[in-house]
Design a protein around this motif. Structure first.
Motif, PDB file in Angstrom:
ATOM      1  N   ILE A 171       0.836  -1.211   0.000  1.00  0.00           N
ATOM      2  CA  ILE A 171       0.000   0.000   0.000  1.00  0.00           C
ATOM      3  C   ILE A 171       0.869   1.259   0.000  1.00  0.00           C
ATOM      4  CG2 ILE A 171      -1.631   1.340   1.403  1.00  0.00           C
ATOM      5  CD1 ILE A 171      -2.848  -1.421   2.220  1.00  0.00           C
ATOM      6  N   GLU A 172       1.912   1.246   0.809  1.00  0.00           N
ATOM      7  CA  GLU A 172       2.801   2.418   0.866  1.00  0.00           C
ATOM      8  C   GLU A 172       3.497   2.633  -0.479  1.00  0.00           C
ATOM      9  OE1 GLU A 172       4.866   5.748   1.991  1.00  0.00           O
ATOM     10  OE2 GLU A 172       3.065   4.842   2.816  1.00  0.00           O
ATOM     11  N   ASN A 173       3.985   1.558  -1.083  1.00  0.00           N
ATOM     12  CA  ASN A 173       4.632   1.691  -2.395  1.00  0.00           C
ATOM     13  C   ASN A 173       3.647   2.153  -3.457  1.00  0.00           C
ATOM     14  OD1 ASN A 173       7.334   1.072  -1.827  1.00  0.00           O
ATOM     15  ND2 ASN A 173       6.860  -1.108  -1.754  1.00  0.00           N
ATOM     16  N   THR A 174       2.409   1.697  -3.377  1.00  0.00           N
ATOM     17  CA  THR A 174       1.381   2.140  -4.321  1.00  0.00           C
ATOM     18  C   THR A 174       1.111   3.629  -4.139  1.00  0.00           C
ATOM     19  OG1 THR A 174       0.383  -0.066  -4.231  1.00  0.00           O
ATOM     20  CG2 THR A 174      -0.975   1.702  -5.120  1.00  0.00           C
ATOM     21  N   GLN A 193       3.198   5.860  -2.970  1.00  0.00           N
ATOM     22  CA  GLN A 193       4.360   6.585  -3.489  1.00  0.00           C
ATOM     23  C   GLN A 193       4.363   6.594  -5.023  1.00  0.00           C
ATOM     24  OE1 GLN A 193       7.854   4.849  -1.708  1.00  0.00           O
ATOM     25  NE2 GLN A 193       7.249   5.469   0.361  1.00  0.00           N
ATOM     26  N   LEU A 194       3.981   5.465  -5.607  1.00  0.00           N
ATOM     27  CA  LEU A 194       3.921   5.387  -7.062  1.00  0.00           C
ATOM     28  C   LEU A 194       2.887   6.378  -7.598  1.00  0.00           C
ATOM     29  CD1 LEU A 194       4.879   3.849  -9.655  1.00  0.00           C
ATOM     30  CD2 LEU A 194       2.841   2.442  -9.332  1.00  0.00           C
ATOM     31  N   SER A 213       1.637  11.129 -10.579  1.00  0.00           N
ATOM     32  CA  SER A 213       0.819  12.343 -10.718  1.00  0.00           C
ATOM     33  C   SER A 213       1.662  13.584 -10.959  1.00  0.00           C
ATOM     34  CB  SER A 213      -0.052  12.535  -9.467  1.00  0.00           C
ATOM     35  OG  SER A 213       0.761  12.845  -8.352  1.00  0.00           O
ATOM     36  N   ASP A 214       2.909  13.550 -10.517  1.00  0.00           N
ATOM     37  CA  ASP A 214       3.807  14.697 -10.718  1.00  0.00           C
ATOM     38  C   ASP A 214       5.001  14.239 -11.563  1.00  0.00           C
ATOM     39  OD1 ASP A 214       4.655  17.306 -10.407  1.00  0.00           O
ATOM     40  OD2 ASP A 214       5.851  16.824  -8.623  1.00  0.00           O
ATOM     41  N   PHE A 215       4.706  13.508 -12.642  1.00  0.00           N
ATOM     42  CA  PHE A 215       5.772  12.889 -13.432  1.00  0.00           C
ATOM     43  C   PHE A 215       6.601  13.916 -14.187  1.00  0.00           C
ATOM     44  CE2 PHE A 215       7.433  10.878 -17.284  1.00  0.00           C
ATOM     45  CZ  PHE A 215       8.197   9.886 -16.699  1.00  0.00           C
ATOM     46  N   ILE A 261       7.643   0.531  -9.790  1.00  0.00           N
ATOM     47  CA  ILE A 261       6.821  -0.466 -10.491  1.00  0.00           C
ATOM     48  C   ILE A 261       7.388  -1.862 -10.250  1.00  0.00           C
ATOM     49  CG2 ILE A 261       6.111  -1.302 -12.768  1.00  0.00           C
ATOM     50  CD1 ILE A 261       5.865   1.659 -13.604  1.00  0.00           C
ATOM     51  N   HIS A 262       8.706  -2.002 -10.355  1.00  0.00           N
ATOM     52  CA  HIS A 262       9.330  -3.302 -10.103  1.00  0.00           C
ATOM     53  C   HIS A 262       9.140  -3.730  -8.644  1.00  0.00           C
ATOM     54  CE1 HIS A 262      11.053  -4.004 -14.021  1.00  0.00           C
ATOM     55  NE2 HIS A 262      11.562  -2.770 -14.033  1.00  0.00           N
ATOM     56  N   LYS A 263       9.201  -2.766  -7.733  1.00  0.00           N
ATOM     57  CA  LYS A 263       8.979  -3.056  -6.308  1.00  0.00           C
ATOM     58  C   LYS A 263       7.547  -3.538  -6.089  1.00  0.00           C
ATOM     59  CE  LYS A 263       9.805  -2.968  -1.862  1.00  0.00           C
ATOM     60  NZ  LYS A 263       9.907  -4.299  -1.311  1.00  0.00           N
TER      61      LYS A 263
END
Length: 134
Positions: A16-19, A21-22, A27-29, A41-43
């Motif tokens: 959930i935390e990695n999601t 952060q992703l 959103s600010d790519f 994404i790999h994580k």
């Protein structure tokens, strides 16, 4: 048993935390953040594989569908247990009342039958081992 839940819970929390952060990164790519995005994404893929490995430990767990309804309504799933216990307590009181009413009816029936059929009821009490006078 709690260990298997703790393991999957910690993996889900990491996922959930990695999601989260992703989502922030996406959103600010910015093009210079592509490597970080790829790492996240790999994580996530690795985390999903770990969660998939852990699912065998909890496949025997049965969760009532009502728990998911509580979650969908934004309620704490622990309230489901509390509500079930409250409903059981109310039902227990109702059944206890019915049992008491049947006992009172039985006693009244024995008294009335003893008036009408004293010999038969004396035999009944003797068979039951009940020496109480009616």
């Amino acid at each position: 048993m709690a260990d298997k839940f703790e393991a999957i819970e910690s993996h889900l929390e990491l996922f959930i935390e990695n999601t989260r952060q992703l989502g922030i990164i996406a959103s600010d790519f910015k093009p210079q953040g592509q490597n970080v995005l790829n790492q996240k994404i790999h994580k996530m893929i690795t985390d999903m594989q770990e969660i998939d490995k852990l699912k065998a430990q909890v496949q025997d767990v049965q969760v009532p569908l009502e728990v998911f309804e509580y979650i969908d309504q934004g309620k704490n799933p622990n309230l489901y247990t509390k509500d079930c216990l409250e409903k059981a307590l109310v039902k227990n009181e109702q059944v206890k009342g019915k049992i008491d009413a049947v006992k009172r009816f039985k006693n009244m029936l024995i008294v009335e039958l003893s008036k009408s059929f004293p010999n038969e009821m004396a035999k009944y009490r003797a068979l039951r081992g009940d020496d109480r006078p009616t």
